[in-house]
Write an enzyme that holds these catalytic residues in place. Structure first.
Site, PDB file in Angstrom:
ATOM      1  N   TYR A 201       0.872  -1.175   0.000  1.00 24.10           N
ATOM      2  CA  TYR A 201       0.000   0.000   0.000  1.00 24.10           C
ATOM      3  C   TYR A 201       0.909   1.226   0.000  1.00 24.10           C
ATOM      4  O   TYR A 201       1.704   1.407   0.928  1.00 24.10           O
ATOM      5  CB  TYR A 201      -0.884   0.027   1.249  1.00 24.10           C
ATOM      6  CG  TYR A 201      -1.906  -1.081   1.306  1.00 24.10           C
ATOM      7  CD1 TYR A 201      -3.236  -0.841   0.972  1.00 24.10           C
ATOM      8  CD2 TYR A 201      -1.558  -2.372   1.724  1.00 24.10           C
ATOM      9  CE1 TYR A 201      -4.189  -1.853   1.030  1.00 24.10           C
ATOM     10  CE2 TYR A 201      -2.499  -3.393   1.783  1.00 24.10           C
ATOM     11  CZ  TYR A 201      -3.815  -3.121   1.439  1.00 24.10           C
ATOM     12  OH  TYR A 201      -4.744  -4.120   1.497  1.00 24.10           O
ATOM     13  N   PRO A 293     -12.198   0.098  -0.473  1.00 18.61           N
ATOM     14  CA  PRO A 293     -11.428  -1.149  -0.549  1.00 18.61           C
ATOM     15  C   PRO A 293     -10.060  -1.083   0.127  1.00 18.61           C
ATOM     16  O   PRO A 293      -9.370  -2.098   0.191  1.00 18.61           O
ATOM     17  CB  PRO A 293     -11.277  -1.357  -2.061  1.00 18.61           C
ATOM     18  CG  PRO A 293     -11.387   0.014  -2.654  1.00 18.61           C
ATOM     19  CD  PRO A 293     -12.352   0.760  -1.778  1.00 18.61           C
ATOM     20  N   TYR A 385      -6.465  -5.649  10.236  1.00 17.08           N
ATOM     21  CA  TYR A 385      -6.267  -6.149   8.879  1.00 17.08           C
ATOM     22  C   TYR A 385      -6.594  -7.640   8.784  1.00 17.08           C
ATOM     23  O   TYR A 385      -7.237  -8.076   7.816  1.00 17.08           O
ATOM     24  CB  TYR A 385      -4.828  -5.894   8.424  1.00 17.08           C
ATOM     25  CG  TYR A 385      -4.632  -6.046   6.930  1.00 17.08           C
ATOM     26  CD1 TYR A 385      -4.894  -4.993   6.066  1.00 17.08           C
ATOM     27  CD2 TYR A 385      -4.179  -7.240   6.381  1.00 17.08           C
ATOM     28  CE1 TYR A 385      -4.730  -5.122   4.695  1.00 17.08           C
ATOM     29  CE2 TYR A 385      -4.004  -7.387   5.009  1.00 17.08           C
ATOM     30  CZ  TYR A 385      -4.280  -6.323   4.177  1.00 17.08           C
ATOM     31  OH  TYR A 385      -4.120  -6.463   2.816  1.00 17.08           O
TER      32      TYR A 385
END
Length: 394
Positions: A201, A293, A385
């Site tokens: 990310y 998302p 997560y």
């Protein structure tokens, strides 16, 4: 026609609920307005929380996932060129996530339902829900030029954000909470090897980027674009150059490019409706809530809804515990809002907001630095997560 639980929507949540109920000896019938090929053509999420992985195994559909899925023990954050590893396994006492595409989950569930001989009616149109607040709800629908009536005990609305289930509830009975973000994700699918063995990310002054994958030979990459941007504006060459510019140099240099086999722009929004039930009709997954998302929570939240509804219905049919029906929304929403918070946080921390002032920019940078430089902060990220625990019904 008659069944015990009528399920609207043959996406992964409807199919998973149907498989769990079928295995428990509870009769189901699934209505889907699209064709099987259309359902399988949807390109969606690919990161499964440990809770969903275990639920798929419980449903008896985990064999191919366990054989072909990629177990990930962590992921990386690339923050303006600096790469930070979040060790999920070490920070959560051994928990992991599984990279396995939603399309493959759906394919496995479709195959299992066919083997089980359970009924799914595709091409069902003009679906209408009746008597939801009574003990004898029913559904009417058209198929192949005929109109049918389906009597049932309960209805599960697993038909997504634009589906008929939520729209069948009187607007005065619902509270809607929503935030629409001023950007989207331009994503491509390509038959190229992943640039990294785990997800990355990336936060960059030009905008967010994500390096993901579906397998060891198929990749899924995203870049942040304005909400009103068009796919036609993006050649493959422009996409790859933009992605490289937002990644740390080592990753950009290692990136293998290739022709895209799918390209689309997904808008980002946070959405929750309360309550998630109306009489004997229960909203599941995207019909009740949407998350950006960024935190990989959409499909996983749907799975936790499925788990909650399945366990309630199991007690209803086996123990006569009708009192538990009213707990569905309350139990689901506690987990939904925690996942909404995490997805909002990840989105706020990693994306560029054009209207953010200098003070807010520094606060964002400081908060992100605190979380990644602190073991307590990294543990918070990791716990969210891999997925918070499913709540017991009692």
């Amino acid at each position: 026609m008659k069944t015990q639980v009528a399920i609207i929507g043959a996406g992964p949540s409807g199919l998973l609920l149907g498989q769990l109920l079928h295995n428990a000896g509870i009769d189901t019938l699934i209505l889907e307005r699209q064709t099987p090929d259309y359902v399988l053509g949807r390109i969606r999420a690919g990161v499964l929380e440990q809770g969903m992985v275990e639920l798929l195994r419980q449903a008896g559909v985990g064999q191919r996932m366990d054989a072909e899925g990629l177990v990930h023990t962590g992921f990386d954050l690339a923050l303006d060129g600096r790469q930070v590893h979040i060790d999920l396994q070490a920070l959560t006492g051994g928990k992991t996530v599984m990279v396995y595409g939603q399309t493959e989950v759906t394919r496995d569930l479709m195959a299992a339902r066919q083997v089980a001989g359970a009924t799914t009616l595709y091409g069902a149109s003009n679906v209408e829900l009746h008597g939801m607040k009574t003990e004898e709800p029913y559904i009417t629908f058209d198929k192949d030029g005929e109109t049918f009536r389906l009597d049932c005990d309960y209805i599960a609305g697993c038909d997504g954000f634009h589906g008929v289930a939520r729209q069948s509830i009187p607007a005065t009975c619902l509270n809607i909470f929503e935030r629409v973000y001023p950007f989207g994700w331009l994503g491509i699918l390509a038959d190229t090897p992943p640039v990294h063995d785990e997800l990355v990310y990336a936060r960059h002054e030009q905008g967010f980027a994500l390096c993901s994958m579906r397998s060891a030979t198929r990749t899924r990459y995203y870049v942040q674009v304005p909400a009103d941007d068009k796919v036609e504006n993006w050649s493959d060459e422009r996409f790859w150059e933009t992605l490289k510019s937002r990644l740390p140099t080592a990753l950009a240099d290692a990136l293998i490019t290739g022709p895209s086999i799918e390209k689309s722009i997904a808008p980002l929004r946070s959405f929750v409706v309360e309550p998630m039930q109306y009489g004997r009709m229960f909203l599941v997954g995207d019909a009740a809530h949407i998350v950006p998302p960024t935190g990989a929570k959409g499909l996983n939240l749907a799975a936790s809804d499925v788990s909650t509804l399945f366990n309630i219905l199991l007690k209803v049919y086996r123990e006569g515990r009708l009192d538990l029906l009213e707990k569905y929304s309350e139990v689901c929403l506690r987990r939904v809002w925690k996942a909404e918070r995490f997805s909002w946080w990840m989105t706020s921390m990693l994306h560029r907001f054009d209207d953010q002032d200098a003070f807010s920019q520094r606060i964002t940078e400081s908060e992100l630095a605190y979380f990644v430089d602190s073991e307590a902060g990294r543990k918070t990220i990791a716990e969210n997560y891999v997925g918070l625990p499913y709540e017991a019904i009692e």
